[in-house]
Design a protein around this motif. Structure first.
Motif, mmCIF file in Angstrom:
data_model
loop_
_atom_site.group_PDB
_atom_site.id
_atom_site.type_symbol
_atom_site.label_atom_id
_atom_site.label_comp_id
_atom_site.label_asym_id
_atom_site.label_seq_id
_atom_site.Cartn_x
_atom_site.Cartn_y
_atom_site.Cartn_z
ATOM 1 N N ALA A 113 -0.310 30.043 25.335
ATOM 2 C CA ALA A 113 0.964 30.642 24.720
ATOM 3 C C ALA A 113 1.188 29.685 23.453
ATOM 4 O O ALA A 113 1.860 30.434 22.323
ATOM 5 N N LEU A 114 0.706 28.614 23.474
ATOM 6 C CA LEU A 114 1.204 27.594 22.513
ATOM 7 C C LEU A 114 0.879 28.038 20.876
ATOM 8 O O LEU A 114 1.421 28.134 20.026
ATOM 9 N N PRO A 115 -0.618 28.462 20.800
ATOM 10 C CA PRO A 115 -0.951 28.856 19.515
ATOM 11 C C PRO A 115 -0.073 30.126 19.102
ATOM 12 O O PRO A 115 -0.135 30.481 17.667
ATOM 13 N N LEU A 116 0.127 30.934 20.084
ATOM 14 C CA LEU A 116 0.805 32.209 19.678
ATOM 15 C C LEU A 116 2.232 31.857 19.115
ATOM 16 O O LEU A 116 3.029 32.505 18.087
ATOM 17 N N LEU A 117 2.933 31.001 19.909
ATOM 18 C CA LEU A 117 4.199 30.505 19.337
ATOM 19 C C LEU A 117 4.551 29.538 18.265
ATOM 20 O O LEU A 117 5.477 29.762 17.484
ATOM 21 N N LEU A 118 3.395 28.941 18.263
ATOM 22 C CA LEU A 118 3.479 27.751 17.053
ATOM 23 C C LEU A 118 2.929 28.499 15.602
ATOM 24 O O LEU A 118 3.154 27.973 14.802
ATOM 25 N N GLY A 119 1.968 29.413 15.967
ATOM 26 C CA GLY A 119 1.301 30.020 14.768
ATOM 27 C C GLY A 119 0.491 28.880 14.073
ATOM 28 O O GLY A 119 0.082 27.959 14.635
ATOM 29 N N SER A 121 2.407 26.433 12.402
ATOM 30 C CA SER A 121 3.009 25.493 11.939
ATOM 31 C C SER A 121 2.463 24.122 12.252
ATOM 32 O O SER A 121 2.842 22.985 11.801
ATOM 33 N N VAL A 122 1.623 23.822 13.146
ATOM 34 C CA VAL A 122 0.824 22.692 13.483
ATOM 35 C C VAL A 122 -0.627 22.978 13.217
ATOM 36 O O VAL A 122 -1.432 23.734 14.160
ATOM 37 N N PRO A 123 -1.082 22.695 12.073
ATOM 38 C CA PRO A 123 -2.622 23.334 11.642
ATOM 39 C C PRO A 123 -3.719 22.977 12.445
ATOM 40 O O PRO A 123 -4.553 23.514 12.959
ATOM 41 N N LEU A 124 -3.529 21.452 13.077
ATOM 42 C CA LEU A 124 -4.554 20.865 13.926
ATOM 43 C C LEU A 124 -4.773 21.814 15.175
ATOM 44 O O LEU A 124 -5.788 22.357 15.651
ATOM 45 N N LEU A 125 -3.606 22.012 15.798
ATOM 46 C CA LEU A 125 -3.657 22.803 17.064
ATOM 47 C C LEU A 125 -3.980 24.278 16.886
ATOM 48 O O LEU A 125 -4.857 24.753 17.791
ATOM 49 N N ALA A 126 -3.717 24.754 15.792
ATOM 50 C CA ALA A 126 -4.066 26.215 15.406
ATOM 51 C C ALA A 126 -5.797 26.355 15.315
ATOM 52 O O ALA A 126 -6.269 27.130 15.661
ATOM 53 N N LYS A 127 -6.101 25.025 14.588
ATOM 54 C CA LYS A 127 -7.755 25.127 14.533
ATOM 55 C C LYS A 127 -8.249 24.859 15.917
ATOM 56 O O LYS A 127 -9.572 25.441 16.066
ATOM 57 N N LEU A 128 -7.733 23.833 16.848
ATOM 58 C CA LEU A 128 -8.361 23.441 18.070
ATOM 59 C C LEU A 128 -8.127 24.422 18.911
ATOM 60 O O LEU A 128 -9.284 24.852 20.002
ATOM 61 N N LEU A 129 -7.116 25.329 18.999
ATOM 62 C CA LEU A 129 -6.952 26.112 20.043
ATOM 63 C C LEU A 129 -6.495 27.610 19.389
ATOM 64 O O LEU A 129 -5.255 28.169 19.216
ATOM 65 N N SER A 150 -8.502 30.348 23.141
ATOM 66 C CA SER A 150 -8.239 28.718 23.356
ATOM 67 C C SER A 150 -8.672 28.320 24.543
ATOM 68 O O SER A 150 -8.892 27.137 24.773
ATOM 69 N N ALA A 151 -9.406 29.197 25.283
ATOM 70 C CA ALA A 151 -10.304 28.789 26.520
ATOM 71 C C ALA A 151 -11.425 27.899 26.121
ATOM 72 O O ALA A 151 -11.900 27.029 27.178
ATOM 73 N N PHE A 152 -11.920 27.676 25.083
ATOM 74 C CA PHE A 152 -13.221 27.125 24.929
ATOM 75 C C PHE A 152 -12.727 25.526 25.120
ATOM 76 O O PHE A 152 -13.380 24.757 25.665
ATOM 77 N N LEU A 153 -11.448 24.919 24.519
ATOM 78 C CA LEU A 153 -11.209 23.558 24.748
ATOM 79 C C LEU A 153 -10.130 23.646 26.020
ATOM 80 O O LEU A 153 -10.292 22.834 26.697
ATOM 81 N N GLY A 154 -9.404 24.814 26.067
ATOM 82 C CA GLY A 154 -8.497 24.907 27.210
ATOM 83 C C GLY A 154 -8.903 24.856 28.538
ATOM 84 O O GLY A 154 -8.476 23.990 29.468
ATOM 85 N N ALA A 155 -9.947 25.549 29.000
ATOM 86 C CA ALA A 155 -10.507 25.588 30.329
ATOM 87 C C ALA A 155 -10.954 24.094 30.739
ATOM 88 O O ALA A 155 -10.511 23.654 31.787
ATOM 89 N N PRO A 156 -11.419 23.490 29.917
ATOM 90 C CA PRO A 156 -12.225 22.187 30.114
ATOM 91 C C PRO A 156 -10.796 21.112 30.499
ATOM 92 O O PRO A 156 -10.948 20.257 31.292
ATOM 93 N N LEU A 157 -9.992 21.357 29.652
ATOM 94 C CA LEU A 157 -8.712 20.548 29.864
ATOM 95 C C LEU A 157 -7.843 20.951 31.090
ATOM 96 O O LEU A 157 -7.362 19.974 31.707
ATOM 97 N N VAL A 158 -7.774 22.147 31.431
ATOM 98 C CA VAL A 158 -7.196 22.331 32.545
ATOM 99 C C VAL A 158 -7.958 22.209 33.860
ATOM 100 O O VAL A 158 -7.234 21.431 34.648
#
Lengths: 510, 114
Positions: free
Chosen positions: A449-455, A457-465, A470-478
């Motif tokens: 949800a974060l990338p959807l909510l933040l758009g 506004s946080v460029p690094l997050l938008a790039k990483l997720l 988002s599951a590319f980095l998200g799944a290992p993180l989970v």
């Protein structure tokens, strides 16, 4: 491209195909348990494969993938690789083991393995969310086709399309129509490949295998019009490509309606070989889909139609655009539209029914009405079905720049961030516990949800997720969160750990 | 009888010959899967801005530009091959396990003449 009049012949073909599938389902409902479904007995490996493929083929496969190629060229290969490579993960890590748990739905599996009703509730809510997002993609596909068939604008087309789907499910349910998945797959594949053969033949390319014949169109586009969009990584980074690819793979191995194929399969061996056939049948579509995107671009370039990068709806109609601009007879275009509508209809029907079942079985008797009888649960499912359709309809009406395949990718990202880690550790790590899986799944929802909510506004997050991957980095993180929380809290009961080691893995001390 | 601690399943610490063999195979298949995806794309990406990359993009194989064929055709085909190899091995493994368990039962059956 969008006609303003009713397309009578294509409309008749669409109605005819849906009627054919329904009548075939009616005729075979008595045999369903023994011939066609996992719900029943042995169906043969090719039959299991066709069932897997027909269950998989949706508007995202039929329309969305060609649209991605039309718009993004080589980048769309990430979808082809992601949607096929995920089956390797599914086969080697899950298909065999899931069946040994003897559970019927993803929330059921989570509740049993993690011995937690709270975990079941979280999994059921996530399964419903996945259903809604995936249905939105299907509604968009249906609306685009209905819009073309009736010559109407997008918004009334969404409403008419949704009404048709709900009506179709109610009539099918009332009549007890079984889904003849073998017939459905082979009808869809013919509807998809025959027009492609005619198009490549018309262009003088190698038409017997249009899956490779369309290569000449790429060369023509480069030489005649200077299109470089087929060049690898011309517009997107390697990270973006990998993120989409692996996110789709993790999502494939985590989608509840895909996993459910393996719960009740008659034999483990048949399930494994059926999956290989299913992968082959799915690959047949994905070897062909790029051709539509490339040919649509070629025909439009030749006709002098300007390329509109900001129009995702136009890209999603690349399949029909290729057929129309290629001058194919109207009945062939109608066949294509019929294939697309039937793929989306059956997918959305199956998704909404699964979502409604998840509500009535996993949530309703536990959170709303603890003493619910079986009849109450059936009424709850019947009431929740149109509600789910309404929510999906409302979301499909929202203006978006996302394409059908991208909306579907969002559902895959959610599945990859939540259900996939829960199943992976649930099967392969005995120490994973309820606290771990609940925190992991909640973190997965947040990551999606974060990338959807933040758009942006946080460029690094938008790039990483990225929103769709988002599951590319998200799944290992989970997975890391699940491991950490599980180690910090009490281990699961001896009973479930023993079940896992003896019944699921048959591991013994040397 | 006191309850003994169960053998915890751990992908990275497999117990028993059967599970060890299965995990060895899974690791091999996953390595083939990961190397093919990451390796092919890394290769295509690294060459993208070089003269060799331009040549490969222009060079057609099965009528398709090389990167298109490699990614869109070869990789899905490779996944099918990996799945077939996995299934063949698993079938053989299951047969061997069945044979072993039948021999074990036969040896331990006191009523059976040997």
């Amino acid at each position: 491209m969008f006609a303003s009049t009713v397309q009578l012949l294509p409309l008749a073909i669409v109605a005819g195909l849906l009627a054919l599938l329904a009548i075939s389902g009616l005729r075979s409902r008595g045999r369903q348990a023994t011939e066609y479904g996992f719900a029943g007995g042995y169906v043969g490996r090719v039959g299991i494969g066709a069932a897997i493929a027909s269950n998989w083929m949706s508007a995202a496969s039929f329309l969305g993938l060609a649209g991605m190629f039309y718009l993004k060229g080589y980048f769309a290969m990430a979808f082809v690789v992601g949607w096929t490579g995920g089956y390797v993960l599914l086969l080697v890590l899950m298909a065999t083991q899931i069946r040994r748990f003897g559970k019927y739905t993803a929330p059921d599996f989570v509740a049993f393995r993690y011995e937690s009703e709270a975990a079941r509730t979280v999994a059921a809510v996530i399964a419903i969310l996945i259903t809604v997002i995936y249905s939105v993609a299907q509604f968009r596909g249906i609306a685009l086709l209905v819009s073309w068939l009736f010559g109407i604008a997008y918004i009334p087309a969404v409403i008419i399309g949704a009404a048709l789907v709900v009506g179709f499910v109610i009539v099918s349910g009332t009549l007890g129509v079984a889904r003849n998945q073998k017939l459905q797959y082979f009808t869809l594949i013919i509807a998809f490949i025959l027009p492609l053969m005619l198009l490549t033949r018309k262009l003088g390319y190698f038409w017997l295998l249009p899956q490779i014949g369309y290569g000449s169109a790429i060369t023509d586009l480069q030489q005649q019009f200077g299109f470089a969009w087929a060049q690898p990584f011309a517009g997107d980074s390697l990270f973006a490509w990998m993120a989409v690819c692996f996110s789709l793979m993790f999502g494939t191995a985590g989608l509840p309606h895909v996993l459910s194929r393996f719960y009740m399969v008659p034999g483990i061996r048949d399930a494994r070989w059926g999956l290989v056939w299913g992968l082959f049948f799915i690959a047949l579509i994905y070897w062909s889909a790029p051709a539509y995107g490339v040919l649509a671009r070629l025909f439009e370039a030749r006709a002098g139609i300007p390329f509109d990068l900001a129009n995702p709806a136009m890209a999603d109609m690349a399949v029909l655009s290729a057929a129309q601009h290629g001058g194919l007879p109207m009945w062939v275009t109608g066949l294509l539209a019929a294939g697309g509508i039937s793929a989306a209809f059956y997918t959305v029907a199956s998704l909404l029914l699964t979502g409604a079942a998840s509500f009535s079985y996993d949530l309703y008797p536990r959170l709303i009405r603890p003493n619910a009888t079986e009849t109450d649960k059936v009424y709850a499912a019947k009431g929740f079905f149109p509600l789910l359709a309404l929510v999906s309809l409302a979301l499909a009406l929202q203006p978006t720049t996302m394409m059908i395949a991208e909306i579907a990718a969002l559902a895959f990202a959610l599945a990859g961030n939540t259900i996939f880690p829960a199943f992976l550790l649930g099967i392969w790590w005995g120490r994973a516990n309820a606290a771990g899986v609940i925190s992991g799944m909640l973190a997965g929802v947040l990551i999606t949800a974060l990338p959807l909510l933040l758009g942006n506004s946080v460029p690094l997050l938008a790039k990483l997720l990225p929103v769709t991957s988002s599951a590319f980095l998200g799944a290992p993180l989970v997975v890391a969160i699940m491991i950490t929380v599980s180690l910090l809290t009490a281990p699961p009961s001896i009973e479930i750990r023993t079940f896992l080691s003896r019944n699921v893995h048959e591991c013994q001390e040397d | 009888m006191p309850k003994s601690e169960p053998v915890d399943v751990n992908f990275f610490k497999p117990r028993g010959g059967s599970m060890k063999r299965e995990i060895r195979l899974i690791v091999l298949v996953l390595a083939g899967w990961l190397l093919a995806v990451a390796g092919s794309q890394g290769f295509v990406y690294l060459l993208a801005s070089t003269r060799l990359g331009a040549f490969l993009s222009a060079y057609t194989f099965f009528n398709l530009p090389m990167p298109f064929w490699l990614t869109g055709h070869f990789l899905p085909f490779w996944f099918i091959i990996l799945c077939v190899l996995f299934n063949v091995w698993m079938d053989r493994h299951a047969r061997q396990n069945l044979d072993g368990s039948l021999r074990f039962r036969a040896r331990n059956d006191p009523g059976r003449e040997t």
